[in-house]
Write an enzyme that holds these catalytic residues in place. Structure first.
Site, PDB file in Angstrom:
ATOM      1  N   HIS A  97       0.829  -1.207   0.000  1.00 42.49           N
ATOM      2  CA  HIS A  97       0.000   0.000   0.000  1.00 42.49           C
ATOM      3  C   HIS A  97       0.862   1.255   0.000  1.00 42.49           C
ATOM      4  O   HIS A  97       0.566   2.237  -0.685  1.00 42.49           O
ATOM      5  CB  HIS A  97      -0.915  -0.030   1.228  1.00 42.49           C
ATOM      6  N   GLU A 100       2.161   1.839  -3.433  1.00 40.35           N
ATOM      7  CA  GLU A 100       1.104   2.390  -4.287  1.00 40.35           C
ATOM      8  C   GLU A 100       1.078   3.917  -4.188  1.00 40.35           C
ATOM      9  O   GLU A 100       0.968   4.616  -5.202  1.00 40.35           O
ATOM     10  CB  GLU A 100      -0.250   1.808  -3.877  1.00 40.35           C
ATOM     11  N   HIS A 101       1.219   4.436  -2.978  1.00 41.15           N
ATOM     12  CA  HIS A 101       1.264   5.890  -2.793  1.00 41.15           C
ATOM     13  C   HIS A 101       2.485   6.485  -3.496  1.00 41.15           C
ATOM     14  O   HIS A 101       2.395   7.543  -4.127  1.00 41.15           O
ATOM     15  CB  HIS A 101       1.318   6.225  -1.301  1.00 41.15           C
ATOM     16  N   GLU A 176      -4.491   7.800   7.143  1.00 40.54           N
ATOM     17  CA  GLU A 176      -5.545   6.937   6.609  1.00 40.54           C
ATOM     18  C   GLU A 176      -5.868   5.817   7.590  1.00 40.54           C
ATOM     19  O   GLU A 176      -7.037   5.528   7.866  1.00 40.54           O
ATOM     20  CB  GLU A 176      -5.121   6.346   5.266  1.00 40.54           C
TER      21      GLU A 176
END
Length: 322
Positions: A97, A100-101, A176
């Site tokens: 994840h 991905e950022h 998040e």
């Protein structure tokens, strides 16, 4: 006489009401007729979802799926990498994840936020990380397809992971994760998955944990990127208003020059369970869904019944929230 006329009129109304709906008005159907006509259409008309899909595999191993749909002057491009949180372990949870950022932070050829580049193209672009894959997608006008393909091919091999940018995005990811904790659905999903898969990466949260994210180093993220972001570990999907021959020429020109990476450390599990939980992020919001569909009963003992009960409970809660 008025009473007689009224009686005759009522009789006529009742007689006409027994006639089929289409004889009165072709636009009006009863619920039963709607249901029957829908079933008939399903039986007669074949599914067109996978119809006319063309598969091409480049020499470097990239799988390309194309389908022409000329109903609107737009094209959607998706790049799916066969990597997700299942390829992680405790201490490295959330690195898929995090990467991905980082894929939106720019490349050596385009050292600028990719969000700005996509906006300049008028593209509706985003990405998500799941248990089994990480995907990037965007929709543009048909005449901007090549520009979008150039950007996707560029970040498949040239993404830059700088210390300052990593530190900044780690804060974003941690924010998040803290926001997710406000969702009862997310917390329930975590508890269930940890109970069902105590000794498997599926038991780890897709987004990672704050403790692990805080420890990520540039070298770790770069190694993960070099290991998994390879053409032979990816699928490129193009659907929309384009000409296949021309698109394949551009794909071979842009993606064909991307060298495949060594797969020595790449985990390739056979017969893993595909789950539907995924994390989606954009500049404005993050969405979650938690709907595990099934488990392998012979491998996970009572996992199958637990997952089914969990799915039913989530469905009931979803209906209440709608």
């Amino acid at each position: 006489m008025p009473l007689l006329l009224l009686s005759l009129w009522l009789v006529a109304v009742f007689l006409l009401s027994d006639r089929p709906a289409h004889s009165q008005d072709p636009v009006i159907f009863t619920n039963k007729e709607k249901y029957q006509s829908t079933l008939l259409a399903k039986r007669i008309m074949p599914s067109t979802l996978t119809e006319n899909v063309r598969k091409t595999v480049l020499e470097n191993g990239l799988t390309v799926l194309t389908k022409e749909v000329h109903t609107a002057p737009v094209v959607t491009v998706q790049v799916w990498y066969k990597v997700g949180s299942r390829n992680e372990e405790p201490g490295m949870n959330g690195i898929a994840h995090q990467l991905e950022h980082m894929m939106f932070k720019g490349t050596r050829n385009h050292p600028i936020q990719f969000g700005r580049l996509f906006s300049a193209l008028g593209s509706d672009s985003n990405a998500f990380t799941s248990y089994d894959q990480t995907a990037y997608y965007g929709t543009v006008e048909r005449n901007k397809l090549k520009a979008l393909l150039v950007l996707e091919a560029d970040r498949m091999q040239n993404s830059q992971i700088e210390p300052e940018q990593l530190a900044s995005e780690k804060r974003v990811v941690i924010s998040e994760l803290q926001g997710y904790e406000n969702s009862p659905e997310y917390r329930l999903n975590r508890a269930v998955m940890q109970a069902v898969f105590p000794n498997h990466a599926y038991g780890l949260p897709v987004g990672g944990t704050k403790a692990d994210v805080e420890k990520f180093e540039v070298e770790q993220v770069e190694k993960y990127y070099r290991n998994f972001y390879s053409p032979d570990n990816a699928v490129l999907v193009i659907v929309g208003d384009f000409q296949t021959a021309n698109a394949l020429e551009t794909i071979k020109e842009e993606f064909g020059k991307v060298a495949r990476q060594e797969a020595g450390g790449r985990e390739q599990e056979a017969g893993v369970i595909s789950l539907s939980l995924s994390t989606q992020h954009s500049a404005l919001s993050t969405q979650h869904s938690a709907l595990p569909s099934y488990c392998k009963n012979r491998e996970q003992g009572g996992c199958y019944k637990l997952c089914i009960r969990y799915q039913m409970q989530i469905n009931r809660m979803s209906r209440r929230w709608m």
